[in-house]
Scaffold this active site. Sequence first.
Site, mmCIF file in Angstrom:
data_model
loop_
_atom_site.group_PDB
_atom_site.id
_atom_site.type_symbol
_atom_site.label_atom_id
_atom_site.label_comp_id
_atom_site.label_asym_id
_atom_site.label_seq_id
_atom_site.Cartn_x
_atom_site.Cartn_y
_atom_site.Cartn_z
ATOM 1 N N HIS A 362 -21.836 20.864 5.228
ATOM 2 C CA HIS A 362 -22.334 22.237 5.330
ATOM 3 C C HIS A 362 -21.658 23.002 6.457
ATOM 4 O O HIS A 362 -21.311 24.166 6.330
ATOM 5 C CB HIS A 362 -23.845 22.239 5.563
ATOM 6 C CG HIS A 362 -24.603 21.824 4.347
ATOM 7 N ND1 HIS A 362 -25.907 21.417 4.388
ATOM 8 C CD2 HIS A 362 -24.224 21.755 3.061
ATOM 9 C CE1 HIS A 362 -26.297 21.121 3.158
ATOM 10 N NE2 HIS A 362 -25.286 21.317 2.352
ATOM 11 N N GLU A 603 -6.205 22.745 -15.634
ATOM 12 C CA GLU A 603 -6.067 21.875 -14.459
ATOM 13 C C GLU A 603 -5.965 20.407 -14.847
ATOM 14 O O GLU A 603 -5.594 19.568 -14.042
ATOM 15 C CB GLU A 603 -7.182 22.132 -13.441
ATOM 16 C CG GLU A 603 -8.586 22.139 -14.010
ATOM 17 C CD GLU A 603 -9.639 22.559 -12.982
ATOM 18 O OE1 GLU A 603 -9.336 22.624 -11.782
ATOM 19 O OE2 GLU A 603 -10.783 22.807 -13.401
ATOM 20 N N CYS A 674 -5.414 30.256 -9.708
ATOM 21 C CA CYS A 674 -6.477 30.383 -8.703
ATOM 22 C C CYS A 674 -6.520 29.201 -7.746
ATOM 23 O O CYS A 674 -7.464 29.044 -6.987
ATOM 24 C CB CYS A 674 -7.832 30.601 -9.362
ATOM 25 S SG CYS A 674 -8.328 29.247 -10.427
HETATM 26 C C1 PEP Z 1 -8.077 24.071 -8.562
HETATM 27 O O1 PEP Z 1 -8.297 22.928 -8.958
HETATM 28 O O2 PEP Z 1 -6.936 24.501 -8.319
HETATM 29 C C2 PEP Z 1 -9.190 25.014 -8.344
HETATM 30 C C3 PEP Z 1 -8.972 26.273 -8.119
HETATM 31 O O3 PEP Z 1 -10.439 24.518 -8.360
HETATM 32 P P1 PEP Z 1 -11.101 23.642 -7.208
HETATM 33 O O4 PEP Z 1 -10.179 23.680 -6.020
HETATM 34 O O5 PEP Z 1 -12.420 24.255 -6.939
HETATM 35 O O6 PEP Z 1 -11.179 22.295 -7.843
HETATM 36 MG MG MG Z 2 -10.199 22.371 -9.786
#
Ligand code: PEP
Ligand code: MG
Length: 758
Positions: A362, A603, A674
């Site tokens: 946290h 992913e 992202c």
């Molecule tokens: C990723 O896997 O690139 C992503 C944006 O998701 P997270 O980092 O939350 O797994």
């Molecule tokens: Mg991810």
Amino acid sequence: MLDTLRRIVQEVNNAPDIRSALDLMAQRVRDAMGTEVCSIYLRDNDRERYVLMASEGLKREAVGRVSLGLSEGLVGQVGQREEPINLEDAFAHPKFHYLAETGEDPFHAFLGVPVMHHGEVLGVLVVQQRDARRFDQSEEAFLVTISAQLSAVIAHAHASGILFEQLETRERQASMYDGQPGSSGAAIGIAKLLFPAADLSAVPDREAEDISAEIARLDDALVRVRKEIRDLAERAKASLGAEEQALFDVYLRMLDRHALPAEVVAKIREGHWAQGALRIVVDAHVHNFEMMDDPYLRERAADVRDLGRRVLAQLQSYNRRELEFPDHCILLGEDISAPMLMELPQERIAGIVTTRGSRNSHMAIVARAMSIPTVVGVANLPLKKLDGKELIVDGFRGRVVANATPELKHQFEELIAEEQSLLEGLEKLRDLPAETEDGVSVQLQVNTGLMTDINRSLERGAQGVGLYRSEIPFMIRDRFPSEEEQRVLYREQLQAFAPLPVTMRTLDVGGDKSLSYFPIEEDNPFLGWRGIRVTLDHPEIFIVQVRAMLKAAAGLNNLRIMLPMITNVFEAEEAQHLIHRAWLEVREENVDVEMPPVGVMIEVPATIYQARALAQRVDFLSVGTNDLTQYLLAVDRNNRQVSDLYNSFHPSVLHALLHVVEQAHAEGKPVSVCGEMAGDPASALLLMAMGFDALSMNASNLLRVKAAVRQVNMGFLRRLLNEVLAMDNGEVITAYMDLQLTKVGLGDLIRHHAPAAA
Ligand code: PEP
Ligand code: MG
């Protein structure tokens, strides 16, 4: 000359230890050559530096402290070229690196020779003189000869490992401690050890003299702790969003009469005094949590321990506010809980370091929201020794430096100042478009999770949210949030950005993100029950979440729903079906909301080759490069041991990305990135050249990426992309990108990582 040589070698060989041998060498060589300075720099292979080990003529205090990188300064040059360098005026040489702490200002003439043994450079022997003059041939020959003669002594000390060990006792240079990056950024400050306000482990067993008096004492303490937590929650509102209050609710619930306190009361009734009863109950809970396999659940032990200390502090009437915090202080502790962080003067906290914890604790989540450079899980940090000492926190790499050399400290100071001025310089870009010199634009969006992220994103001119990590608010609670609770917090996100789009990802738990109230225990969590796999198995969780998102979007219609960890087309279809069902339900409840666009994350490597099939079914694709890189390269994204292998410029990753863009566009669907790659200016430029429509990143990187985009043109970017796509080595691509972007003046923007270890 030969006599002198023989005498020196003999004396040195007879010296009682290596340090005296080195000192003697420096003295005798200086005297024999009639120079003003003779210094010996030896190569420390662990640190990859030349350390000043002995000197006659330079400041004594610099010995053992000053060092140079293997290619730094004239010493580095001598070592690299493996031949003498003889200069009339060292200051005029481009490689000259001035070491202030040695006091070498007045010395112009420089002669350095390598100390070689079996073809290996062990160090560099240097003589210096005030007058600008070239050392003559015989002097150079003398120094080369003596160096060759003495190299055996040095090689022996090197091989036995005593050379730098001895230095250790003379106050060695920087000590580095590795942990995990908790929140990026670098900071320098004075360490302030947060030791437990009250030490539960020191509470002795004692019988209660008066059971009801002990219970009354406990009740009293609990009232005060509850008030303390509520006050903290109130104060936190200023720096954290209202939503993050959930953190404090977790605490308050633990303090509920029927929770932890009921167990303590039961122990008091068995005859223990209140403090002892508290210790027994807290220890048992901490033990249970610590035994759990799940790293996230193990972290909850910290919350219980912290609560226990708070109650004990009240039982012992300890006043925590007596602690004083210097400006720019680095908080140091075994565990630092999020509420503990909130009760400290935040304007004075420059960095945070803990010996336990992980990126998901946290406190780390809150530290990221507050942009405080943080390193967690630095297991071997000698906490007590470091209290009051100056520390460097390198939140980029997850490293802490104590006892830094002046050069290293200087490098970090420069880095911090550069970061600061870069950020200040970037602010003016806030309202300008992310557009290349020749007018091609890309959408720059943000990744959010906490309410705190909203302001930071808007301040930086984000064009919407490309990834709202909905699991974060789930992680800071101790139970699933209800549909209405979710609606309220989603509404806040949607409203803050409206009419800009907000892409809400459905719950992505599993892997390294699990919920204390929904434990997932697996041998191989990253290949297990994660993301959409969990929520399709639990439609009740999924539908509630989607209903909350839809209701939150009523009247705004800027919601986009994104599905994590998709592997097969049927998962996308099933999720779409559930979303449609939820939409019909809320419409029946008279909620005025349009069916939102639904997209999937790319992913899992399998989806690279299903990108087109997926694009036919959904409204958009977004590549999660963090997981995609991890799965393509089979490199755990959180494992330091293999972090060198984790490279998003690996040709396989780049070709996969290009393929995904082409497939999405062939279906006329937008595609974004992202993952962290989107927020790294060099990578962002490549992604733009590939044709990605949007890049979504941490708010802190947005202006840096925008600045990079605005300083290039598409012709250059496409050429660069074609060049790197033809390369077969990720390391080479990284270096090439660095070089090319530096050449066009983007050096400052792309070099935002901490200096190499000294
Ligand atoms: C990723 O896997 O690139 C992503 C944006 O998701 P997270 O980092 O939350 O797994
Ligand atoms: Mg991810």
